[in-house]
Structure formats: C-alpha cells, structure tokens
Design an enzyme around this catalytic site. Structure first.
Site, mmCIF file in Angstrom:
data_model
loop_
_atom_site.group_PDB
_atom_site.id
_atom_site.type_symbol
_atom_site.label_atom_id
_atom_site.label_comp_id
_atom_site.label_asym_id
_atom_site.label_seq_id
_atom_site.Cartn_x
_atom_site.Cartn_y
_atom_site.Cartn_z
ATOM 1 N N SER A 142 0.912 -1.088 -0.004
ATOM 2 C CA SER A 142 0.005 -0.146 -0.002
ATOM 3 C C SER A 142 0.882 1.247 -0.062
ATOM 4 O O SER A 142 2.163 1.070 0.365
ATOM 5 C CB SER A 142 -0.932 0.152 1.285
ATOM 6 O OG SER A 142 -1.483 1.197 1.286
ATOM 7 N N TYR A 155 -2.037 -0.402 10.270
ATOM 8 C CA TYR A 155 -2.199 -0.915 9.092
ATOM 9 C C TYR A 155 -0.961 -0.524 8.259
ATOM 10 O O TYR A 155 -0.372 -1.220 7.466
ATOM 11 C CB TYR A 155 -3.279 -0.119 8.143
ATOM 12 C CG TYR A 155 -3.484 -0.506 6.872
ATOM 13 C CD1 TYR A 155 -4.075 -1.706 6.405
ATOM 14 C CD2 TYR A 155 -3.117 0.685 5.992
ATOM 15 C CE1 TYR A 155 -4.293 -1.782 5.276
ATOM 16 C CE2 TYR A 155 -3.357 0.314 4.654
ATOM 17 C CZ TYR A 155 -3.837 -0.986 4.334
ATOM 18 O OH TYR A 155 -3.910 -0.972 2.879
#
Length: 252
Positions: A142, A155
């Site tokens: 990501s 995350y």
C-alpha cells in the site's frame, strides 16, 4: 489477447483488485486458483471467470491459518501441476484511530491477515516455485507501506512489513528463478476503501491531500489488474524487489 497459459493463485479473489486481476488473468488464457475467506464472493468470482470462458477453481481459506494456506497451495498443484504466479493480495483495513487508542485485538487482527497471511502464502508457494526453478510473486502492499498514514499506524506497520518481506524474498530467491515484487495502491475504488470516508469523519481527521487527488479520481480495480498482470508476464523478466506505487501520484 495473448494466451500465456500460466497457473495463477490469487488470494483475496472475491472482490476489488483480487477479482479484477482474476478476471484479467483468465481473459489472458491463464488458469486461476481463486482464494478467499468469503465463500459467496469467491464463488461469484469463479462464476464470472467461467462466464467469460476462463478456467479455474475456488478454494475457501483463512490466509492466516497455516493449514488453510497449505491446502490452497496443494489444491493448485494437484489440479494444475504447478504454480507460475502467486498474487498474494488478501488484506484488511484498520479501523482509523490514534495509536494510543488502538485495541490489542485490532493489532492482532491486522497483523494476522496483512503480515502473517502474506508470510504464510510466500512460505508455502516459494517451496513449490523453488522445486520448479521458476515463478513470480506479486504482493499487495500500500502507499501506507512507503510512507506514514495518519490514524492508521498498525495498518501502515503491516504494509511496511509486506515491503520488507518482498525485498527479502526477492534477494533470497533471485538466483532460483523466482521474481518477487509488490504493488502499492493508493485510492482504489473497492468495497474495502468505500468505508474510509465514514471512518475519517468518525476519527476527525481528513488527509490534506485527499481532496486534491492528483489525477482527480480514485483508481478502478481494473487499472491495478493491468499492473499486476504486467508484473506477472514472462515479458517482464528483469524486475524483482521492486515496490511499485500505483497511486495516481498520491505519494509525490
């Protein structure tokens, strides 16, 4: 369309980038092994693959469970004899929260899927690819894996870990005919990210760059699928250890 006739295993195949990539691989003539925790969405993807004339199977699995991972790897080999490409894509998004307010259960949930799941998939697929003497792995990281993200500390940590696993595996297996790369999506229109605006409102933080997405829109999953299939292509023979941002310029 060129038929590559590869055997491709895709985790998180039931939706988003995983589904779009599954359909793209199948359209290119590849045999797909679809893996997802959600039985309904996984079978829906398989139905779509077959409706467009593709070939594949679906295996339900919890990617953080070692037995489930070994099962989907074994099913792929039993069915098609090999694994040419592994799109290690399954992941979950953290509930947005300041670091000190994150519950330990949330930490465990995110790391279990995003780190352990990626690790286990690589662990068992690499054994198959090493025996074959070739293979391609694409991990989904990501933009949160190459920079910090406000209110997404766990995350972000998990996706930094995916980047680290990718680079380490690329280095360790470069002489064994196996290439390992990662994509770093940012702002993709998927079921997972559609909940983000509500979470931002709840957390009270909206990133300053969000209203000014440099391309003026979020990406469609199909645009990420194009990058994934390129990275998996035999024509793309000289990339390994690459961390590829596919974010419309978000991280510039």
């Amino acid at each position: 369309m060129s038929e590559t006739n590869q055997v491709v295993v895709i985790t998180g195949a039931g939706s988003g980038i995983g589904r779009a990539s599954s359909l793209k691989f199948a359209a290119n003539g590849d045999k797909v092994v679809l893996v997802d925790f959600n039985l309904q969405t996984g079978e829906e993807t398989l139905k779509l693959v077959k409706e467009q004339g593709g070939e594949g199977i679906f295996v339900q699995a919890n990617v953080a469970n070692s037995e489930d991972v070994q099962n989907y790897v074994n099913k792929a080999v039993e069915t098609y004899g090999r694994i040419d490409v592994f799109f290690n894509n399954a992941g979950v998004l953290q509930k947005m929260s300041m670091l000190a307010d994150i519950e330990e259960t949330e930490l465990d949930r995110i790391l279990s899927v995003n780190v352990k799941g990626v690790f286990l998939g690589m662990k068992y697929v690499l054994k198959v690819m090493e025996q074959q003497g070739n293979g391609v792995i694409i991990n989904t990281a990501s933009t949160a894996g190459i920079r910090s993200e406000h209110s997404l500390a766990v995350y972000s940590a998990s996706k930094h870990a995916v980047v680290g696993l990718t680079k380490s595996a690329a280095l360790e297996y470069v002489k064994k005919g196996i290439r390992v790369n990662a994509i770093c999506p940012g702002g993709v229109d998927t079921t997972l990210t559609q909940a983000v605006p509500v979470m931002m409102q709840t957390s009270g933080y909206i990133p300053e760059e969000l209203p000014n997405m440099r391309l003026g829109r979020f990406a469609q999953p199909e645009e990420l699928a194009e990058v994934v299939t390129f990275l998996a292509s035999p024509k793309n023979s000289y990339m390994t250890g690459s961390i590829v941002a596919v974010d419309g310029g978000l991280t510039l």
